[in-house]
Design an enzyme around this catalytic site. Structure first.
Site, short mmCIF file in Angstrom:
data_model
loop_
_atom_site.label_atom_id
_atom_site.label_comp_id
_atom_site.label_asym_id
_atom_site.label_seq_id
_atom_site.Cartn_x
_atom_site.Cartn_y
_atom_site.Cartn_z
N ASP A 66 0.83 -1.21 0.00
CA ASP A 66 0.00 0.00 0.00
C ASP A 66 0.87 1.26 0.00
O ASP A 66 1.97 1.26 0.56
CB ASP A 66 -0.92 -0.02 1.23
CG ASP A 66 -2.06 0.99 1.10
OD1 ASP A 66 -2.37 1.40 -0.03
OD2 ASP A 66 -2.62 1.38 2.14
N HIS A 94 2.15 3.42 -9.09
CA HIS A 94 1.99 1.98 -9.33
C HIS A 94 3.18 1.44 -10.13
O HIS A 94 3.66 0.34 -9.85
CB HIS A 94 0.67 1.70 -10.06
CG HIS A 94 -0.54 2.10 -9.27
ND1 HIS A 94 -0.71 1.71 -7.95
CD2 HIS A 94 -1.63 2.84 -9.60
CE1 HIS A 94 -1.86 2.21 -7.52
NE2 HIS A 94 -2.43 2.90 -8.48
N LEU A 115 11.21 -20.13 -5.14
CA LEU A 115 10.28 -19.29 -4.37
C LEU A 115 8.91 -19.44 -5.01
O LEU A 115 8.79 -19.41 -6.24
CB LEU A 115 10.70 -17.81 -4.42
CG LEU A 115 9.72 -16.83 -3.76
CD1 LEU A 115 9.78 -16.92 -2.23
CD2 LEU A 115 10.03 -15.38 -4.20
C1 IPE Z 1 -5.33 -2.78 -0.11
O1 IPE Z 1 -5.00 -1.45 -0.29
C2 IPE Z 1 -5.33 -3.51 -1.40
C3 IPE Z 1 -4.02 -3.65 -2.05
C4 IPE Z 1 -2.87 -3.28 -1.58
C5 IPE Z 1 -4.07 -4.29 -3.33
P1 IPE Z 1 -6.13 -0.32 -0.40
O2 IPE Z 1 -5.41 0.96 -0.50
O3 IPE Z 1 -7.09 -0.65 -1.47
O4 IPE Z 1 -6.85 -0.47 1.01
P2 IPE Z 1 -7.82 0.55 1.75
O5 IPE Z 1 -8.87 0.95 0.76
O6 IPE Z 1 -7.00 1.73 2.19
O7 IPE Z 1 -8.35 -0.22 2.92
C1 IPE Z 2 -1.69 0.19 -3.31
O1 IPE Z 2 -1.43 1.55 -3.33
C2 IPE Z 2 -1.91 -0.37 -4.69
C3 IPE Z 2 -3.29 -0.78 -4.96
C4 IPE Z 2 -4.26 -0.78 -4.11
C5 IPE Z 2 -3.58 -1.23 -6.31
P1 IPE Z 2 -2.60 2.62 -3.29
O2 IPE Z 2 -2.97 2.94 -4.71
O3 IPE Z 2 -3.71 2.17 -2.44
O4 IPE Z 2 -1.85 3.84 -2.65
P2 IPE Z 2 -2.46 4.90 -1.61
O5 IPE Z 2 -2.96 4.12 -0.43
O6 IPE Z 2 -3.56 5.63 -2.33
O7 IPE Z 2 -1.30 5.79 -1.29
MG MG Z 3 -4.11 2.42 -0.45
#
Ligand code: IPE
Ligand code: IPE
Ligand code: MG
Length: 244
Positions: free
Chosen positions: A16, A33, A127
């Site tokens: 995240d 990303h 792995l």
């Molecule tokens: C969780 O992250 C999902 C992934 C890392 C793929 P999110 O950014 O979607 O989670 P929330 O919405 O903050 O809970």
């Molecule tokens: C996690 O990073 C990747 C996915 C959920 C696909 P985020 O896109 O949720 O990044 P933040 O939380 O908005 O910084």
């Molecule tokens: Mg996020």
């Protein structure tokens, strides 16, 4: 740093913080990303070098479809390109790749590449890399319940014998030990519908590091924290130390 005394066999990561990483740089979220892909590469390599058996990455949740259409589109594009650019190197490094989640929701071209990548790397054992896409922990449990219900309906299973082991056997990753360590980057302290059942006794490690900044050193910090934990599984501290 010295190698931690106790190494987890199975590490799961909620990757995240990509969006915030990009926003801090006044760049589009999609760039975060893309930067996250580099962190995946570094983490896979580090896990392999340290002798971790399985790594399970949360790449796209069943709730992430609710994001703006252009971000979802950019993620799909990134997955497609990553499958083209990364699989050969993973294969050369002995990594077995597996996708878990409701894969039928993805476009045929992407599904075909996921299938081909799984087949191509199926014989590897350096792995096991599981990538969770369109995955939700509740989906996983509901699907297991449905599979057992269908066996009962067909007369192949007595509902009275359904127990934890039978349910666990129907879930994603049933062939692996459950995650020993869950890492979540990006500063949030929640599970976000990741492996709900499988994480029942995982050690949880949260870091403010945003996913694109995660690297081998950050992994070592998590592994060191894990090595210092006492896993008691309901016993008293004295009992579990007597067994160790
Ligand atoms: C969780 O992250 C999902 C992934 C890392 C793929 P999110 O950014 O979607 O989670 P929330 O919405 O903050 O809970
Ligand atoms: C996690 O990073 C990747 C996915 C959920 C696909 P985020 O896109 O949720 O990044 P933040 O939380 O908005 O910084
Ligand atoms: Mg996020």
């Amino acid at each position: 740093m010295t190698a931690p005394a106790v190494l987890p066999r199975h590490v799961a990561i909620i990757m995240d913080g990509n969006g915030r990483w990009a926003e801090h740089r006044h760049r589009p979220r999609a760039m975060g990303h893309r930067a996250g892909q580099k962190a995946v590469r570094a983490t896979v390599r580090a896990c392999r070098e340290r002798g971790i058996v399985a790594l399970t990455l949360f790449a796209f949740s069943s709730e992430n479809w609710r994001r703006p259409q252009d971000e979802v589109g950019a993620l799909m594009e990134l997955f497609l390109r990553a499958l083209d650019s990364e699989v050969d190197e993973l294969h050369d490094n002995g990594v077995r790749l597996r996708f878990i989640g409701a894969l039928e929701a993805f476009a045929p071209a992407l599904r075909e590449r996921m299938r081909a990548a799984m087949q191509h790397t199926a014989g590897n054992d350096a792995l096991l890399l599981n990538v969770a896409v369109n995955y939700g922990g509740r989906w996983d449990i509901a699907r297991a319940a449905r599979a057992l219900a269908e066996r009962v309906a067909r007369g192949n299973l007595d509902a009275a014998v359904i127990d934890e082991q039978l349910v666990a056997g129907q879930l994603c990753l049933a062939d692996l030990p459950p995650p020993d360590l869950l890492i979540r980057t990006g500063g949030e302290h929640r599970i976000s519908n990741f492996l709900l059942w499988q994480l029942a006794y995982a050690e949880l490690y949260f870091t403010d590091t945003l996913w694109p900044d995660f690297d081998a050193a950050a992994l070592d910090d998590a592994l060191a924290a894990y090595a210092g934990r006492e896993r008691r599984y309901g016993l008293t501290g004295a009992q579990s130390r007597a067994r160790a």
